[in-house]
Design a protein around this motif. Structure first.
Motif, PDB file in Angstrom:
ATOM      1  N   ARG A 142       0.799  -1.230   0.000  1.00 46.39           N
ATOM      2  CA  ARG A 142       0.000   0.000   0.000  1.00 46.39           C
ATOM      3  C   ARG A 142       0.836   1.288   0.000  1.00 46.39           C
ATOM      4  O   ARG A 142       0.335   2.347   0.345  1.00 46.39           O
ATOM      5  CB  ARG A 142      -0.982   0.008   1.190  1.00 46.39           C
ATOM      6  N   ARG A 143       2.095   1.173  -0.382  1.00 38.71           N
ATOM      7  CA  ARG A 143       2.944   2.368  -0.528  1.00 38.71           C
ATOM      8  C   ARG A 143       3.559   2.343  -1.926  1.00 38.71           C
ATOM      9  O   ARG A 143       4.296   1.414  -2.275  1.00 38.71           O
ATOM     10  CB  ARG A 143       4.043   2.424   0.530  1.00 38.71           C
ATOM     11  N   ILE A 144       3.220   3.374  -2.721  1.00 42.43           N
ATOM     12  CA  ILE A 144       3.662   3.427  -4.120  1.00 42.43           C
ATOM     13  C   ILE A 144       4.363   4.760  -4.363  1.00 42.43           C
ATOM     14  O   ILE A 144       3.902   5.818  -3.893  1.00 42.43           O
ATOM     15  CB  ILE A 144       2.446   3.310  -5.073  1.00 42.43           C
ATOM     16  N   LEU A 145       5.457   4.703  -5.111  1.00 41.62           N
ATOM     17  CA  LEU A 145       6.134   5.935  -5.515  1.00 41.62           C
ATOM     18  C   LEU A 145       5.642   6.314  -6.904  1.00 41.62           C
ATOM     19  O   LEU A 145       5.745   5.522  -7.853  1.00 41.62           O
ATOM     20  CB  LEU A 145       7.656   5.746  -5.533  1.00 41.62           C
ATOM     21  N   LEU A 146       5.052   7.517  -7.000  1.00 39.35           N
ATOM     22  CA  LEU A 146       4.621   8.047  -8.293  1.00 39.35           C
ATOM     23  C   LEU A 146       5.770   8.868  -8.878  1.00 39.35           C
ATOM     24  O   LEU A 146       6.273   9.784  -8.227  1.00 39.35           O
ATOM     25  CB  LEU A 146       3.381   8.926  -8.101  1.00 39.35           C
ATOM     26  N   ARG A 158       6.355  11.431  -5.914  1.00 40.52           N
ATOM     27  CA  ARG A 158       5.300  11.620  -4.910  1.00 40.52           C
ATOM     28  C   ARG A 158       4.970  10.272  -4.287  1.00 40.52           C
ATOM     29  O   ARG A 158       4.791   9.280  -5.012  1.00 40.52           O
ATOM     30  CB  ARG A 158       4.073  12.194  -5.609  1.00 40.52           C
ATOM     31  N   LEU A 159       4.894  10.212  -2.975  1.00 41.85           N
ATOM     32  CA  LEU A 159       4.539   8.971  -2.288  1.00 41.85           C
ATOM     33  C   LEU A 159       3.019   8.860  -2.216  1.00 41.85           C
ATOM     34  O   LEU A 159       2.340   9.789  -1.762  1.00 41.85           O
ATOM     35  CB  LEU A 159       5.139   8.958  -0.873  1.00 41.85           C
ATOM     36  N   ALA A 215      -2.346  13.746  -7.035  1.00 36.89           N
ATOM     37  CA  ALA A 215      -1.008  13.912  -6.463  1.00 36.89           C
ATOM     38  C   ALA A 215      -0.065  14.565  -7.467  1.00 36.89           C
ATOM     39  O   ALA A 215       0.761  15.407  -7.116  1.00 36.89           O
ATOM     40  CB  ALA A 215      -0.450  12.553  -6.034  1.00 36.89           C
ATOM     41  N   GLY A 216      -0.186  14.192  -8.734  1.00 37.51           N
ATOM     42  CA  GLY A 216       0.670  14.763  -9.760  1.00 37.51           C
ATOM     43  C   GLY A 216       0.422  16.250  -9.929  1.00 37.51           C
ATOM     44  O   GLY A 216       1.358  17.045 -10.045  1.00 37.51           O
TER      45      GLY A 216
END
Length: 338
Positions: A142-146, A158-159, A215-216
């Protein structure tokens, strides 16, 4: 009530003398500098009328008078003779570096400050948050780096904290969908188009894309300094603005928080040409003793921001107005051709 030519001449002489030396101006001084052949008694009567109409006031400690915000407004709107500044000579003093928008904007703020000896301020162009490519990297459950790449090759990270644990295949599928369908568009455009297409996508994949777009957009917005200021320290040399701690605090609050400044610059971007905001008269200027002279600037014919000079109300408007006007033109040229 209209002022007759004698009253206008006396008000103009008073404002110019007060701007020059900061001392209340008496009738005797006005009779010498105005060029009018009037008795001191007549001048006193005209000054009393000007005071009654709210154009001048009398400090308690002096027999002389000083301009009020209303007096300054009449002066800058109808009595001011603006100095001619040669665009080429200004350009030769300080060059704006081409092809580097952020440096151009910082140089323009510095130019305004150097030429006026006050503070120069530039509201940066509202940058469209366009992306060229997006990637998702799974960091842990459940943690993704954008990862966002813009058209210039700049990278933003962005996390994302998600409700669902996406597997690598789903992340690749989502990134491919966004890149193939929306690359080169702004996040605002993607948001509008995506809302109509989400029904065709699996709910959790759609949610991931929505989260990425939000987020972007935020990441691209935060990347841009909204207001660039140069030369704030120059204002410490202006006694009108630093005469007491309360004034000093107000002044530096303006620079620190920037929200009021943004609002003022945003208002002036909707007008054409040079605008003058005089403290005590404009609700947008937080101090009676402060004025802001602004002008919008363009990029390829479209207004994208505002710049200006912040200084004491007692400033040499005839010099500052052309400085702001020419800097706006030079910045427009540098951004449009850069």
């Amino acid at each position: 009530m209209q002022l007759d030519s004698r009253a206008q001449t006396l008000l103009k002489a008073l404002v110019e003398r007060y701007i020059a030396d900061g001392q209340p101006v008496g009738s005797r001084a006005l009779s010498k500098i105005s060029g009018l052949d009037l008795s001191p008694a007549t001048i006193r009567n005209i000054m009393a009328d000007l005071e009654e109409m709210g154009y001048v006031s009398s400090p308690h400690t002096s027999a002389g008078r000083i301009p009020t915000p209303r007096g300054y407004r009449l002066f800058v709107d109808t009595l001011l003779t603006v100095q001619h500044l040669d665009e080429q000579s200004v350009h030769s003093q300080i060059q704006l570096p081409p092809h580097q928008p952020q440096k151009v904007i910082a140089s323009a703020a510095q130019m305004l400050s150097s030429l006026s000896q006050f503070a120069g301020v530039v509201m940066t162009p509202r940058r469209e948050s366009v992306f060229q490519q997006i990637e998702f990297l799974r960091l842990s459950e459940r943690r993704i780096l954008l990862v966002i790449v813009d058209p210039r090759g700049n990278v933003q990270n962005r996390l994302l904290l998600t409700d669902v644990d996406y597997n690598p295949a789903e992340l690749v599928q989502s990134a491919n969908y966004l890149n193939q369908n929306f690359a080169g568009l702004s996040f605002d455009d993607v948001r509008a188009r995506l809302s109509g297409e989400l029904r065709e996508l699996r709910d959790d994949i759609g949610r991931l894309m929505q989260t990425a777009v939000e987020a972007g957009s935020a990441a691209m917005e935060e990347d841009t300094e909204k207001v660039v200021i140069a030369g704030e320290r120059n204002l410490l040399a202006a006694p009108d603005l630093t005469s007491n701690m309360s004034s000093l605090r107000q002044m530096f609050d303006l620079f620190e928080q920037k929200t009021g400044l943004m609002q003022l610059l945003d208002v002036s971007s909707k007008a054409s040409g040079v605008q003058i905001f005089i403290g005590g008269e404009s609700q947008l200027v937080p101090m009676d003793e402060m004025s802001v002279v602004t002008a919008p600037y363009e990029m390829n014919g479209r207004i994208v921001g505002t710049l200006g000079v912040i200084g004491p109300t007692r400033m040499a408007y005839e010099r500052v107005i052309p400085i702001v006007d020419i800097t706006a033109k030079l910045l427009s040229n540098a951004l449009s051709h850069g």
